[in-house]
Design a protein around this motif. Structure first.
Motif, short mmCIF file in Angstrom:
data_model
loop_
_atom_site.label_atom_id
_atom_site.label_comp_id
_atom_site.label_asym_id
_atom_site.label_seq_id
_atom_site.Cartn_x
_atom_site.Cartn_y
_atom_site.Cartn_z
N LYS A 204 48.20 38.09 34.52
CA LYS A 204 48.51 38.74 35.79
C LYS A 204 48.26 37.78 36.96
N ILE B 223 44.03 39.74 32.25
CA ILE B 223 43.87 39.36 33.66
C ILE B 223 44.44 37.98 33.93
N ASP C 65 38.14 43.81 42.38
CA ASP C 65 38.33 44.68 41.22
C ASP C 65 39.61 44.30 40.47
N GLN C 66 39.65 44.66 39.20
CA GLN C 66 40.78 44.26 38.35
C GLN C 66 42.11 44.84 38.83
N ASN C 67 42.07 46.00 39.48
CA ASN C 67 43.33 46.61 39.95
C ASN C 67 43.75 46.14 41.33
N ASN C 68 43.00 45.15 41.88
CA ASN C 68 43.34 44.60 43.20
C ASN C 68 43.52 43.08 43.14
N LEU C 69 44.09 42.59 42.06
CA LEU C 69 44.21 41.15 41.87
C LEU C 69 45.06 40.48 42.95
N ASN D 131 42.05 42.44 28.85
CA ASN D 131 42.80 43.17 29.86
C ASN D 131 43.93 42.35 30.48
N THR E 22 35.13 41.91 35.98
CA THR E 22 35.32 42.27 34.58
C THR E 22 34.04 42.92 34.05
#
Length: 332
Positions: A196, A193, A300-304, A191, A270
């Motif tokens: 990012k 990560i 969470d992955q969408n709140n890095l 993903n 993850t």
């Protein structure tokens, strides 16, 4: 040519006719740090065989005989014919690879190199062929009982302090800012990560080091050639006390960081790392799951972007929570 050289090493070893009581199987320098306390302790009184798959950097003495063999077939041949009383290893899956039990009557003792679960993070039957297993926390001790019950075994768990914790520096001088150290077999790289997080940190001028898990490199989960401008930490041993914070996912390193620094690391949600898909263990809560939100900051992955606000956080309340966790869970 290398095969013949290594075969000669084994034959010369056989001719030496040294009477060893203990053999320590040390795959590499990463694993050596977890076994070295036992190696030196036993070598005070006995002849000790140190069998390795790469050159190990250790303090030599007259009672330690080192044998380095890389070839897998010769490894199998060596282990099958080994004649000692005790074999210590931090390598699981005995008898499921070239690391096999001897035809002679050897006893096999497993030493932990991580505080994580024995039933999720390792392969099915990873410990079934050992005679005894070190357990460093209450979860591992209870999981050994589950393994015994499931497979009708007599694997003997013994409670022990985790050697890794003795390796950490007692001087809490923070030399480096942040360590990023994900585990393997999750979707961390799939993903993207890592990239990012790198971009978020670089944009804010935050210095960091990236430490991929050795298995991620072995399984080609990531190509280090793509990270020429990233500071890499590929040392055999990492002193977690020298970092102000940690970003990981499901690695057992998060437990170690919290214990050593009395600070909650940052944990990316993850896909769980599960190497054993035996669903009969589904109702067992592992140590890495149970304490994830207690001694870690879960993201969470969408709140890095939340990583940025958590990096500098340091709470006295966190210290109390982590000290209580250590007291209740880990053996001394």
């Amino acid at each position: 040519m290398m095969f013949l050289k290594e075969l000669k090493k084994i034959l010369d070893f056989k001719k030496s006719d040294i009477n060893f009581r203990y053999c320590f199987y040390v795959e590499n320098n990463n694993i050596f740090h977890y076994l070295k306390k036992y190696i030196y302790k036993k070598s005070d009184k006995f002849k000790v065989l140190l069998f390795t798959n790469e050159e190990i950097f250790y303090k030599k003495n007259k009672n330690i005989y080192s044998l380095n063999i890389k070839n897998k077939f010769l490894n199998y041949f060596f282990f099958k014919n080994l004649n000692v009383k005790y074999v210590y290893a931090s390598t699981p899956d005995l008898n499921n690879s070239y690391f096999v039990k001897s035809k002679n009557n050897c006893k096999y003792i497993y030493i932990q190199h991580s505080p994580i679960s024995l039933i999720n993070a390792y392969n099915h039957k990873a410990f079934n062929n050992f005679n005894a297993i070190q357990t460093i926390n209450t979860h591992q001790f209870l999981e050994t009982k589950l393994i015994n019950n499931k497979f009708n075994l007599k694997l003997k768990p013994f409670k022990s302090k985790y050697s890794f914790l003795d390796l950490a520096s007692h001087e809490k001088i923070i030399k480096k800012n942040l360590l990023i150290a994900p585990t393997w077999n999750t979707d961390f790289y799939k993903n993207n990560i890592h990239t990012k997080i790198f971009n978020l940190l670089i944009d804010k001028g935050i210095k960091f080091e990236f430490r991929p898990h050795p298995m991620s490199l072995k399984k080609n989960e990531i190509d280090l050639k793509k990270f020429k401008n990233i500071d890499l930490n590929l040392d055999y041993y990492v002193d977690l006390s020298q970092y102000s914070n940690l970003i990981t996912d499901w690695s057992g390193i998060y437990l170690e960081f919290a214990i050593i620094n009395k600070k909650k690391p940052i944990l990316i949600n993850t896909k769980k790392k599960i190497n054993n898909h035996d669903y009969s263990y589904n109702d067992t809560i592992t140590i890495e799951e149970k304490y994830r939100k207690i001694i870690g900051n879960s993201i969470d992955q969408n709140n890095l972007v939340d990583c940025l606000t958590l990096i500098g956080n340091n709470s006295e309340n966190d210290k109390e929570i982590i000290n209580r966790f250590i007291h209740e869970i880990f053996f001394k």
